[in-house]
Design a protein around this motif. Structure first.
Motif, PDB file in Angstrom:
ATOM      1  N   ALA A  71      56.776  -7.821  12.643  1.00  0.00           N
ATOM      2  CA  ALA A  71      55.725  -8.027  13.926  1.00  0.00           C
ATOM      3  C   ALA A  71      54.722  -9.230  13.508  1.00  0.00           C
ATOM      4  CB  ALA A  71      55.637  -6.496  14.544  1.00  0.00           C
ATOM      5  N   ALA A  74      56.666 -12.403  12.560  1.00  0.00           N
ATOM      6  CA  ALA A  74      57.397 -13.032  14.321  1.00  0.00           C
ATOM      7  C   ALA A  74      56.224 -13.919  14.253  1.00  0.00           C
ATOM      8  CB  ALA A  74      57.639 -11.624  15.035  1.00  0.00           C
ATOM      9  N   LEU A  95      64.584 -15.283  28.852  1.00  0.00           N
ATOM     10  CA  LEU A  95      64.734 -15.579  28.039  1.00  0.00           C
ATOM     11  C   LEU A  95      63.764 -16.291  26.692  1.00  0.00           C
ATOM     12  CD1 LEU A  95      67.737 -15.512  25.263  1.00  0.00           C
ATOM     13  CD2 LEU A  95      67.445 -17.812  25.670  1.00  0.00           C
ATOM     14  N   PHE A  98      60.889 -13.779  26.138  1.00  0.00           N
ATOM     15  CA  PHE A  98      60.557 -13.440  25.111  1.00  0.00           C
ATOM     16  C   PHE A  98      60.466 -13.368  24.142  1.00  0.00           C
ATOM     17  CE2 PHE A  98      64.252 -10.168  26.416  1.00  0.00           C
ATOM     18  CZ  PHE A  98      63.771  -9.166  25.991  1.00  0.00           C
ATOM     19  N   TYR A 101      57.288 -11.832  23.231  1.00  0.00           N
ATOM     20  CA  TYR A 101      57.115 -11.106  23.117  1.00  0.00           C
ATOM     21  C   TYR A 101      56.319 -10.923  21.180  1.00  0.00           C
ATOM     22  CZ  TYR A 101      58.574  -5.816  21.462  1.00  0.00           C
ATOM     23  OH  TYR A 101      58.987  -5.231  21.622  1.00  0.00           O
ATOM     24  N   PRO A 102      56.280 -11.070  20.026  1.00  0.00           N
ATOM     25  CA  PRO A 102      55.616 -11.258  19.175  1.00  0.00           C
ATOM     26  C   PRO A 102      54.050 -11.166  19.767  1.00  0.00           C
ATOM     27  CG  PRO A 102      57.234 -12.542  19.018  1.00  0.00           C
ATOM     28  CD  PRO A 102      57.024 -12.354  20.798  1.00  0.00           C
ATOM     29  N   HIS A 105      54.277  -7.812  23.100  1.00  0.00           N
ATOM     30  CA  HIS A 105      54.776  -6.870  24.105  1.00  0.00           C
ATOM     31  C   HIS A 105      55.408  -6.204  25.009  1.00  0.00           C
ATOM     32  CE1 HIS A 105      54.627  -5.610  19.348  1.00  0.00           C
ATOM     33  NE2 HIS A 105      53.416  -6.203  19.093  1.00  0.00           N
ATOM     34  N   GLY A 106      55.498  -8.139  25.700  1.00  0.00           N
ATOM     35  CA  GLY A 106      56.435  -7.431  26.846  1.00  0.00           C
ATOM     36  C   GLY A 106      55.588  -7.583  28.110  1.00  0.00           C
ATOM     37  N   ARG A 107      53.983  -7.216  28.276  1.00  0.00           N
ATOM     38  CA  ARG A 107      52.982  -7.670  28.961  1.00  0.00           C
ATOM     39  C   ARG A 107      52.908  -9.076  29.323  1.00  0.00           C
ATOM     40  NH1 ARG A 107      51.035  -2.681  30.423  1.00  0.00           N
ATOM     41  NH2 ARG A 107      51.131  -1.127  29.261  1.00  0.00           N
ATOM     42  N   MET A 148      62.840 -21.067  23.792  1.00  0.00           N
ATOM     43  CA  MET A 148      62.308 -19.707  23.286  1.00  0.00           C
ATOM     44  C   MET A 148      61.455 -19.925  22.814  1.00  0.00           C
ATOM     45  SD  MET A 148      63.360 -16.519  22.034  1.00  0.00           S
ATOM     46  CE  MET A 148      62.322 -15.835  20.700  1.00  0.00           C
ATOM     47  N   VAL A 149      62.019 -20.275  21.521  1.00  0.00           N
ATOM     48  CA  VAL A 149      61.550 -20.592  20.209  1.00  0.00           C
ATOM     49  C   VAL A 149      60.097 -21.322  19.958  1.00  0.00           C
ATOM     50  CG1 VAL A 149      61.429 -21.903  17.520  1.00  0.00           C
ATOM     51  CG2 VAL A 149      63.226 -20.403  18.961  1.00  0.00           C
ATOM     52  N   GLN A 152      56.969 -18.882  21.712  1.00  0.00           N
ATOM     53  CA  GLN A 152      56.900 -18.178  20.780  1.00  0.00           C
ATOM     54  C   GLN A 152      55.792 -18.782  19.299  1.00  0.00           C
ATOM     55  OE1 GLN A 152      60.402 -16.984  17.773  1.00  0.00           O
ATOM     56  NE2 GLN A 152      59.241 -15.407  16.859  1.00  0.00           N
TER      57      GLN A 152
ATOM     58  N   ASP B 203      62.326  -3.466  26.991  1.00  0.00           N
ATOM     59  CA  ASP B 203      62.554  -4.750  26.448  1.00  0.00           C
ATOM     60  C   ASP B 203      63.268  -4.981  24.864  1.00  0.00           C
ATOM     61  OD1 ASP B 203      61.422  -6.645  28.114  1.00  0.00           O
ATOM     62  OD2 ASP B 203      59.148  -5.341  27.927  1.00  0.00           O
ATOM     63  N   PHE B 214      67.936 -12.252  17.109  1.00  0.00           N
ATOM     64  CA  PHE B 214      67.637 -12.566  17.886  1.00  0.00           C
ATOM     65  C   PHE B 214      66.697 -11.276  17.851  1.00  0.00           C
ATOM     66  CE2 PHE B 214      65.804 -12.135  21.857  1.00  0.00           C
ATOM     67  CZ  PHE B 214      65.449 -13.481  22.648  1.00  0.00           C
ATOM     68  N   VAL B 216      65.167  -9.232  15.873  1.00  0.00           N
ATOM     69  CA  VAL B 216      64.111  -9.878  14.005  1.00  0.00           C
ATOM     70  C   VAL B 216      63.039 -10.618  14.506  1.00  0.00           C
ATOM     71  CG1 VAL B 216      64.501  -9.861  11.818  1.00  0.00           C
ATOM     72  CG2 VAL B 216      66.166  -8.332  12.693  1.00  0.00           C
ATOM     73  N   ASN B 217      63.962 -12.154  15.104  1.00  0.00           N
ATOM     74  CA  ASN B 217      63.291 -12.720  15.108  1.00  0.00           C
ATOM     75  C   ASN B 217      61.831 -12.519  15.895  1.00  0.00           C
ATOM     76  OD1 ASN B 217      62.042 -15.759  15.250  1.00  0.00           O
ATOM     77  ND2 ASN B 217      62.399 -15.709  17.428  1.00  0.00           N
ATOM     78  N   VAL B 218      61.768 -11.625  16.769  1.00  0.00           N
ATOM     79  CA  VAL B 218      60.785 -11.846  17.648  1.00  0.00           C
ATOM     80  C   VAL B 218      60.399 -10.572  17.404  1.00  0.00           C
ATOM     81  CG1 VAL B 218      61.462 -12.986  20.073  1.00  0.00           C
ATOM     82  CG2 VAL B 218      61.967 -10.215  18.998  1.00  0.00           C
ATOM     83  N   GLY B 219      60.219  -9.798  15.568  1.00  0.00           N
ATOM     84  CA  GLY B 219      59.560  -9.159  15.243  1.00  0.00           C
ATOM     85  C   GLY B 219      60.172  -7.223  15.663  1.00  0.00           C
ATOM     86  N   ILE B 220      61.053  -7.337  16.569  1.00  0.00           N
ATOM     87  CA  ILE B 220      61.730  -6.235  16.466  1.00  0.00           C
ATOM     88  C   ILE B 220      62.320  -5.382  15.203  1.00  0.00           C
ATOM     89  CG2 ILE B 220      63.367  -4.985  17.889  1.00  0.00           C
ATOM     90  CD1 ILE B 220      62.360  -6.806  20.284  1.00  0.00           C
ATOM     91  N   ARG B 267      64.196  -4.243  31.750  1.00  0.00           N
ATOM     92  CA  ARG B 267      63.187  -4.134  31.750  1.00  0.00           C
ATOM     93  C   ARG B 267      63.483  -3.804  34.031  1.00  0.00           C
ATOM     94  NH1 ARG B 267      57.409  -5.181  31.414  1.00  0.00           N
ATOM     95  NH2 ARG B 267      58.155  -4.284  29.368  1.00  0.00           N
TER      96      ARG B 267
END
Lengths: 251, 323
Positions: A71, A74, A95, A98, A101-102, A105-107, A148-149, A152, B203, B214, B216-220, B267
């Protein structure tokens, strides 16, 4: 800075990375070139913790990637690999979201939404935001992953063949985008590219690999030379300078 | 946004209506007016002891199984996988048999946990086999699962035959809600609670469904999310198998139908998947109770017929898309 220290990776008896050490300082665009099987993608995979090396290790800003929580990494480093086949039905916006997300965390906060919309705009995907990825062309899908990248917002962005399914116009546009990200947002971009001409004209630094080793490393002036290219690819590639750009002549 | 909430309310109402229908039908006649007349009667006892538990059990099992199916599909990265096409449900049934043979006296909760352990082992085996199949196509994955399920099923049948338990084991092989009474279905709440826990990690399941790189890249933590998902799927399956028996296809059809309409972002889609699963199983159970009233056709059989047809339609649709 990304630093790989004596990294070795084997698959069975074949050595894909052979005691590779390299430093990639902060900022700019670094291109990794080389023939097929040179170990370019593997090096990128090891740097981004996706592949565990058999020996050696990689640090990012001093943190060992194999010991730092995913985490945390990321938020510093984003990696996009070649195979982006997905079975799920997701929209472009899902997509790209996402990418946040790092951080959340989804919010999704309002700021997150702005960043997502901006990334979608930057990649010319405005009209496709609500379309499902499986309804898009390969190039459009590729751009969605790159959006997406970018969303981030990491210091380091590692991209494996980001131009592979793009036409010339979109490739040039994409490289311009990388240039802006590097120059104005001080991002560090590392790309694996097949097309030497793109590397020659857009990268600040070129790392050339062959047989799992780094065989040349320097500015385009130092690497894009007939003698060096011949050593990398085993074919004499002519290098000409026209209007301040490098023109490559394949034999 | 508002429109979406509106539709969700509509769907809730639909499931509530089905639940109401489910409350009113059965071999015993329910006189709703007795509830209000205060004349005693047996209406409230009938509702409390049989009809409400049965309807609740249907809703809980249907929604939990649907969510388990969705999680399983994300883990296997394949649309056609669910507990009954991955060896999970058959392994749970084998677990129940093991309990009957070796420790018949243990509590239902312990029985569920043992069945859950078997389900986990069976599903893990399925994933191990998948990993060894190179360049697998979308259709090979459920076939492998069905074959594995068949093998496990035959082991169960062999031992059940040897120890003269074929009659009892058939209870767990075909899902049936006719035996549900107050005090005999409450394990399903545990499965439902696990399904809700799955919703909290929606999520993360979407991310692993996109792919390992994918995620791992977002830290999961990919392996951890897969492990948690397998645990949820196994325990949900076990809770259903132990309580009412094996119910196929719900976990397959509900997520696929929802994905066609609104995509796979878990979600967003999970509440819909749960509602669809509940509606599907309520419908099938009602149909099973009405077709040869006052006798019943087990819901497992009805779902098998309906689900088999829909499964086939999904496969053909997929073939068209690919070819």
């Amino acid at each position: 800075m990304i630093e790989a220290i004596s990294v070795t990776k084997r698959y069975g008896s074949s050595v894909v990375l052979d005691d590779v050490s390299v430093k990639i300082p902060h900022g700019g665009i670094t291109a990794i070139i080389g023939p097929n099987g040179a170990g370019k993608s593997t090096l990128l995979g090891v740097m981004s913790r996706l592949i565990a090396p058999d020996a050696g290790h990689v640090t990012i800003d001093g943190m060992r990637v194999d010991q730092t929580p995913g985490a945390v990494l990321a938020r510093r480093l984003a990696i996009l690999r070649q195979d982006n086949h997905i079975m799920l039905r997701l929209t472009v916006r899902d997509l790209v979201a996402f990418g946040r997300y790092p951080h959340n965390h989804g919010r999704l906060s309002l700021a997150d939404r702005d960043i997502i919309e901006q990334a979608i705009r930057q990649l010319d995907l405005d009209a496709l935001g609500d379309r499902y990825l499986d309804e898009l062309s390969g190039g459009q899908r590729q751009r969605a992953f790159i959006a997406m990248v970018l969303a981030q917002e990491t210091d380091y962005i590692l991209l494996d063949e980001p131009l592979s399914s793009l036409d010339v116009q979109k490739s040039v546009q994409m490289l311009g985008l990388f240039r802006t990200a590097a120059d104005e947002l001080s991002r560090t971009i590392v790309i694996v590219v097949h097309d030497i001409a793109f590397a020659a004209n857009y990268a600040d630094r070129i790392i050339a690999m062959r047989d799992g080793r780094i065989v040349a490393d320097g500015s385009p002036d130092e690497v894009i030379r007939q003698d060096v290219l011949e050593e990398i690819y085993d074919v004499p590639i002519g290098v000409h300078h026209v209007d301040g750009r490098r023109l490559l002549a394949y034999p | 946004m508002f429109e979406r909430n509106g539709r969700l309310v509509l769907a809730w109402t639909g499931v509530a209506a089905l639940a109401f229908v489910s409350l009113t039908i059965g071999a015993g006649t329910l006189h709703l007016e007795e509830l209000f007349s205060g004349s005693g009667g047996n209406a409230s006892a009938l509702l409390r002891e049989s009809r409400v538990p049965r309807t609740l059990a249907l809703v809980l099992a249907g929604s939990s199984l649907a969510i388990a199916g969705l999680i399983m599909q994300m883990i296997a990265r394949n649309r056609f996988v669910e507990p009954a096409t991955a060896g999970t449900a058959e392994s749970a049934a084998l677990g129940v048999l093991a309990v009957m043979l070796l420790a018949p006296g243990i509590s239902v909760l312990a029985r569920m946990l043992v069945a859950g352990g078997f389900a986990l082992a069976g599903t893990f085996l399925f994933l191990l086999i998948l990993r060894r199949i190179p360049h697998r196509s979308a259709l090979v994955v459920p076939l492998v699962g069905l074959m594995l399920g068949g093998v496990i099923d035959s082991i169960t049948t062999f031992f059940a035959y040897r120890y003269d338990l074929l009659q009892s084991i058939s209870t767990w092989m075909a899902g049936d809600f006719s035996g549900v009474l107050a005090g005999r279905y409450e394990l399903l709440w545990i499965g439902f609670a696990l399904a809700l826990a799955g919703y909290l990690a929606a999520d993360r399941f979407t991310a692993i469904g996109i792919g390992e790189t994918f995620a791992v890249n977002v830290g999961i933590n990919y392996n951890r999310v897969v492990a948690i998902g397998l645990l949820i799927v196994s325990l949900i399956t076990a809770s259903v198998v132990v309580t009412v028996g094996l119910i196929p296809f719900v976990g397959l059809i509900a997520p696929n139908l929802v994905a066609m309409r609104m995509g796979d972002n878990a979600r967003r889609s999970l509440p819909w998947v749960a509602l669809t699963g509940a509606a599907l199983i309520l419908l099938c159970d009602i149909a099973g109770r009405v077709v040869r009233y006052p006798y019943e056709i087990p819901v497992g059989t009805v779902v098998g017929v309906v689900g088999g047809a829909v499964f086939l339609a999904l496969l053909l649709r997929r073939e068209r898309q690919v070819g």
